[in-house]
Write a protein that holds these residues in place. Structure first.
Motif, PDB file in Angstrom:
ATOM      1  N   CYS A  66       0.821  -1.213   0.000  1.00 27.66           N
ATOM      2  CA  CYS A  66       0.000   0.000   0.000  1.00 27.66           C
ATOM      3  C   CYS A  66       0.856   1.264   0.000  1.00 27.66           C
ATOM      4  N   CYS A  95       1.185  -6.968   2.163  1.00 23.95           N
ATOM      5  CA  CYS A  95       0.107  -6.791   3.135  1.00 23.95           C
ATOM      6  C   CYS A  95      -1.191  -7.449   2.669  1.00 23.95           C
ATOM      7  N   HIS A  97      -3.175  -6.304   0.378  1.00 28.42           N
ATOM      8  CA  HIS A  97      -4.134  -5.330  -0.163  1.00 28.42           C
ATOM      9  C   HIS A  97      -3.751  -5.048  -1.614  1.00 28.42           C
ATOM     10  N   CYS A 111      -3.400  -0.063   6.882  1.00 24.87           N
ATOM     11  CA  CYS A 111      -2.531  -1.108   6.337  1.00 24.87           C
ATOM     12  C   CYS A 111      -1.476  -1.526   7.364  1.00 24.87           C
TER      13      CYS A 111
END
Ligand SMILES: [Zn+2]
Length: 295
Positions: A66, A95, A97, A111
């Motif tokens: 992120c 992460c 994402h 995050c």
């Protein structure tokens, strides 16, 4: 603060993180876009700064997906190009994402929180250090126990003192450890056995309020030898010779004890036959001399 003093303080802080929160080198340092950008703005040797602050050569800077996505998304802003270049040199913390699941990168606080404290339990289970120049992120992670926080202030990288919550946890842990040590079967019990051994081998122990109070393991060698060396000058030593029977009696009553005590017994008996029983009971206590003077 002078650099040497700061280094000493940081060493202490990091050793506390190691002892109380299980940190080990290589330290994993998550860094966000704000600190990357500031490191570039001040043209700092960022990795060297991290090594100095954490007092370890062995560190592993990490950037989340992120964070990199956020930097790519803000190209054109000052220092972002450099920050991307710097960020690319660090290991990527995946992460999860991804653009597929998250078309927009998560806000960095969210995050980072999912990396550092995924369960939301307020604990830094994976022992991350965190470098961020975002005041809100830093303030949030002061509430998570055991997160070393780094930030840049006027081109100097700073390691924050341990947050109050972490300090409180640290002292709770230390108290618990101390309690466990006291109550541990191997610790205290063993000591009691040692004391029993001592009393069997001749040393005197007395139970006072449940506690075993150790007495000296024999007469003070200085007070024993003194009359032997100078019998003429010491007025006390002449008296025992005049009452040999009582001396023998005292010796007989305590004949189980070591021969070193004899000297003391003789002094004791000089207090007079009237106190013989009491004298024998108290044998070994260093009051013989005073009583002899009184008699
Ligand atoms: Zn993320």
């Amino acid at each position: 603060m002078p650099r040497a003093k700061r280094a000493k303080q940081y060493r202490k802080v990091m050793s506390q993180y190691c002892m109380n929160f299980g940190f080990r080198t290589p330290y994993q340092v998550l860094v966000d876009s704000s600190i990357l950008a500031d490191a570039c703005r001040f043209k700092m040797d960022f990795v060297k700064g991290l090594q100095q602050n954490l007092q370890a050569k062995d560190i592993k800077p990490l950037v989340t997906t992120c964070t990199m996505r956020k930097l790519y998304g803000s190209k054109g802003e000052p220092c972002v190009e450099d920050a991307i270049t710097l960020g690319k040199t660090f290991e990527r913390r995946r992460c999860g994402h991804t653009p597929e699941t998250h078309p927009e990168p998560l806000p960095e606080l969210e995050c980072l929180s999912s990396c550092i404290d995924p369960k939301g339990s307020g604990k830094n289970s994976f022992h991350y250090c965190l470098g961020t120049n975002d005041i809100n992120i830093r303030s949030y992670f002061r509430g998570v126990q055991g997160v070393p926080l780094l930030y840049i202030s006027r081109s100097v990288l700073i390691l924050e003192p341990m947050a109050p919550g972490s300090v409180a946890q640290r002292s709770r842990d230390e108290r618990a450890k101390l309690r466990a040590e006291i109550l541990r079967p191997g610790g205290k019990r063993k000591r009691d056995e040692d004391d029993e051994d001592d009393s069997r081998s001749g040393a005197q122990g007395e139970r006072v309020g449940g506690k075993l109070v150790k007495k000296a393991k024999g007469p003070n060698p200085l007070s024993v030898k003194k009359p032997k060396k100078k019998p003429a000058t010491d007025g006390l030593s002449s008296k025992p010779k005049t009452t040999p029977t009582t001396a023998e009696g005292a010796e007989a009553s305590t004949s189980v004890e070591g021969p070193k005590r004899k000297r003391k017994r003789k002094n004791k008996s000089a207090a007079g036959p009237k106190d013989e029983a009491a004298g024998a009971a108290e044998a070994g206590e260093p009051h013989g001399a005073e009583e002899a003077v009184e008699a």
